[in-house]
Enzyme design. Structure first.
Site, mmCIF file in Angstrom:
data_model
loop_
_atom_site.group_PDB
_atom_site.id
_atom_site.type_symbol
_atom_site.label_atom_id
_atom_site.label_comp_id
_atom_site.label_asym_id
_atom_site.label_seq_id
_atom_site.Cartn_x
_atom_site.Cartn_y
_atom_site.Cartn_z
ATOM 1 N N ASP A 1 0.846 -1.314 -0.189
ATOM 2 C CA ASP A 1 0.329 0.163 0.331
ATOM 3 C C ASP A 1 0.992 1.089 0.183
ATOM 4 O O ASP A 1 2.216 0.973 0.242
ATOM 5 C CB ASP A 1 -1.216 -0.009 1.286
ATOM 6 C CG ASP A 1 -1.650 1.682 1.506
ATOM 7 O OD1 ASP A 1 -2.519 1.709 0.245
ATOM 8 O OD2 ASP A 1 -1.410 1.911 2.637
ATOM 9 N N ASP B 1 -1.177 -0.715 6.344
ATOM 10 C CA ASP B 1 -1.913 -0.597 7.858
ATOM 11 C C ASP B 1 -2.554 -1.247 8.829
ATOM 12 O O ASP B 1 -2.261 -1.382 9.676
ATOM 13 C CB ASP B 1 -2.336 0.763 7.593
ATOM 14 C CG ASP B 1 -3.473 1.051 7.019
ATOM 15 O OD1 ASP B 1 -4.434 -0.237 6.997
ATOM 16 O OD2 ASP B 1 -4.310 2.191 6.876
ATOM 17 N N ASP C 1 -6.901 -1.514 5.437
ATOM 18 C CA ASP C 1 -6.177 -2.483 4.060
ATOM 19 C C ASP C 1 -6.875 -3.818 4.484
ATOM 20 O O ASP C 1 -6.585 -5.057 3.733
ATOM 21 C CB ASP C 1 -4.844 -2.523 3.848
ATOM 22 C CG ASP C 1 -4.344 -0.959 2.833
ATOM 23 O OD1 ASP C 1 -4.829 -0.634 2.432
ATOM 24 O OD2 ASP C 1 -3.518 -0.526 4.008
#
Length: 715
Positions: free
Chosen positions: A408, A609, A613
């Site tokens: 991410d 995180d 996510d």
């Protein structure tokens, strides 16, 4: 022994702990501990006594037995060999008497633990590892006693061989092996004890007055104000309400350098206040603290079992009866072999006793039971000290096979704290007016971009109005009603949904939020706000390290494709996908899994995180959650990087590879030892003393091999 109400039980031989799930209405921990004790394995419920103290006492008992056994055996053994070499053919009666006396003392004192355990198992109609040891010592001692006693009574001639010293020696060596094993176990559990000992025993509470009162850790309650002096450990998780100091968080996060903490920042229990005076308000106490959660997570990982360990347990369960059968066949074989060759009875019985005793001793499957838990215990402990929390063995196994890492963008490779870089106002609006409108719409949003807009507006003194209505569109922006007007603040895609199509321009190389106003049924753009989110200092090196491990990397973000591409180029990541909504990230993971290399499915790790996510972390073969030490409970990954350092991704994968390699080595050593040693013992090629030494050495070898993980390479 069966206990009503017990639903599940997991035993970790390496840590000496059993995790039992039970129905509290039908059973108590004390009843379960009593049942385990009656089955031959002394146990007590957690909390009755310090586990560290218990293991220390356990180690001390084995040391005393080993020392007594060696003092009873070794001097006499050396004397025997000196006399045999200097005066061959001369047997001294006093030597036989001395070996009989020392062996009897050894059987009674050193062997008491083995015999008691074997007897408890026999009463339950079962057997255990101590059954083999007790029988081996008994065969050596019993044969020698009968052979010598019969000779002294004139029933037969001098015995061909006696094994009094061997009986003493094998009990001494096995006790020594148990002591070394206990020490190795103690060393393997060192990381957990280090974590548990981080919390101080007391804390200074500030009550109504300003004079601190010393209280025990158990007395701290939510909301208490706690004083932390320079050099003190933080007792519980909390928020700083006064003071400023550098805090050493290395034992929680793995980060070596102290971190500056100020009023409003969170601190984690177990960390060290290095130089300033802090006052905190307790937010998590007892089992809620991050430290307590970390300890539970590591213990859970250490006690988890993969299918291969369950297979090993099943083999070990039937191993003792099988070995007893092999010992019986060995006895019959040697007896028949001696009769066929017309050997003297004394010679046949001496060889028979030697072979049977060696089989019983060398076949103990201790190493098999320790092979996996020892490696898991050390591996999970090493990870915990470096801020890598492994939730279970399955995560460890999956991490070893990872070939694709999806990252991410925001908060993972970047700081996650975007700041306003530029404001571009249109349609006669000033920059401050545009900023005020955007802040009015975004003030109730928890998105990092929204927070950055509001913070900049307050810094510049822009007017922030109350929104009459507010609707957050996940991954796109917000729609709000302000002073009777409808405003859309968010990505180009959100404005397009409301009828305003915009062409790409150079500003899209970064993150841009657009501000639109609904006027006469159509949406018009009032301007845009551009952001910058600095890369984490370690991101480039971390990505290079992943590439060095031949791992495919992909950057995934809900931000624009152009912004995502810009970050990917800075990091040297060839593949990227931008504009992916939170709900679409899991679909992207599944797509990647089905598009592996060389016709094989990809094994994908998702790094995020752990909150936004979560679907992608769950869909991936391995979820690696990056978070701070204070939000461990929120993370959903199979592996949690407490310090938030991206370099931990490569470190976690390397640790998993090393741990799984050690596990395979341990199983090979354990199986190879028994497969090779039992036939040698049955053929009479091993002396009982050598068998005892080899059996003890196998246990120590397996745990020693696992302890090599403590020197696991760290970049």
């Amino acid at each position: 022994m069966s206990v009503a109400g017990v639903e599940d039980c997991r035993v970790n031989l390496a840590s000496g702990k059993a995790a039992v799930r039970l129905d509290s209405a039908k059973a108590t921990p004390e009843a379960v501990a009593a049942a385990i004790t009656q089955s031959g394995y002394p146990a007590m419920a957690a909390g009755e006594h310090s586990h560290h103290s218990q293991t220390s006492n356990h180690s001390g008992r084995w040391f005393r037995r080993a020392l007594a056994g060696i003092l009873l055996w070794f001097p006499l053994e050396v004397t025997h060999w000196v006399m045999k070499l200097t005066m061959p053919g001369h047997e001294h009666a006093w030597m036989i008497w001395a070996s009989l006396i020392t062996s009897t003392i050894a059987i009674v004192y050193v062997g008491r633990a083995f015999y008691a355990s074997a007897w408890r198992a026999l009463r339950r109609g079962t057997s255990n590892m101590d059954t083999l040891i007790a029988m081996g010592a008994s065969v050596a001692y019993g044969y020698s006693l009968v052979a010598v006693g019969g000779h002294w009574m004139g029933l037969w001639g001098p015995p061909q061989a006696i094994y009094f010293m061997e009986s003493t020696g094998l009990l001494a060596l096995i006790s020594l092996g148990h002591w070394l094993e206990a020490r190795a176990r103690d060393s393997a559990g060192h990381a957990i004890r280090e974590l548990m000992e981080l919390s101080p025993a007391t804390a200074l509470r500030l009550d109504d007055g300003q004079t601190p009162v010393e209280i025990s850790l158990a007395e701290i309650r939510h909301g208490d104000r706690i004083l932390i002096r320079p050099g003190d450990r933080v007792p519980v998780d909390g928020v700083i309400i006064a003071g400023r100091s550098a805090v050493d968080e290395s034992m929680i996060t793995g980060e070596p350098l102290p971190v500056l903490r100020d009023a409003g920042d969170e601190v984690v229990g177990g960390t060290i206040n290095t130089d300033g005076r802090l006052t905190i308000r307790a937010t998590r106490v007892g089992r809620e603290t991050a430290l307590a959660q970390i300890v539970r997570m590591v213990e859970s990982a250490q006690s988890s079992k993969p299918p291969v360990q369950r297979l090993a347990d099943q083999i070990a369960a039937v191993f003792v009866p099988v070995v007893l059968g092999i010992a019986l066949l060995t006895a019959c074989g040697w007896y028949g072999f001696g009769a066929w060759h017309h050997w003297p009875a004394g010679h046949t019985w001496a060889l028979l006793a030697n072979a049977v005793c060696s089989v019983l001793i060398i076949a103990c499957p201790c190493a098999l039971g320790l092979a996996l838990p020892a490696a898991i215990m050390v591996g999970a402990g090493v990870g915990a000290r470096r801020g890598i929390l492994i939730r279970d063995i399955d995560a460890l196994q999956r991490a070893e096979r990872i070939d694709t890492v999806v990252l991410d963008k925001t908060g993972t490779v970047t700081q996650g704290r975007p700041t306003v870089r530029a404001i571009d106002a249109m349609d006669g609006f000033s920059s401050q007016a545009l900023l005020g409108l955007a802040a009015s719409a975004e003030q109730f949003s928890a998105h990092p971009l929204a927070k950055a807009i509001v913070a900049r507006a307050r810094l510049e003194g822009a007017a922030i109005s109350e929104a009459q209505s507010f609707n957050s569109v996940a991954g796109l922006g917000v729609v709000a009603e302000i002073d009777g007007g409808k405003f859309v603040v968010g990505s180009r895609a959100l404005l397009a949904e409301h009828g305003l199509s915009m062409a790409h321009d150079s500003r899209d190389s970064g993150t841009v939020v657009y501000v639109g106003r609904m006027k006469e049924g159509s949406l018009q753009c009032l301007g845009s706000i551009a952001f910058s989110d600095e890369l984490k200092s370690e991101s480039s090196e971390a990505i290079a390290e992943l590439h060095g491990m031949n791992l495919r990397t992909l950057l995934l973000s809900g931000d624009t494709a152009a912004s995502t591409e810009a970050v990917a180029q800075k990091l040297g990541i060839d593949e990227f996908r931008g504009g992916v909504k939170p709900g679409q990230k899991a679909d992207t993971i599944r797509e990647l899994q089905n598009s592996g290399r060389n016709g094989k499915k990809a094994v994908v790790a998702m790094v995020g995180d752990g909150i936004n996510d979560a679907p992608a972390l769950a869909a991936a073969d391995l979820g690696i959650a990056i978070g701070s030490g204070s939000d461990v409970a929120k993370e959903t990954g199979g592996i949690v990087l407490v310090g938030g350092n991206l370099e931990g991704v490569a470190a976690a994968i390397r640790l998993s590879r090393d741990t799984m390699r050690i596990i395979r080595q341990n199983f090979f050593l354990a199986f190879a030892y028994n497969v090779l040693a039992i036939p040698l013992a049955a053929l009479g090629l091993l002396n009982p003393l050598i068998a005892a030494a080899a059996m003890a050495l196998s246990d120590v070898t397996v745990i020693g091999n696992a302890l090599r993980l403590r020197w696991h390479r760290k970049k």
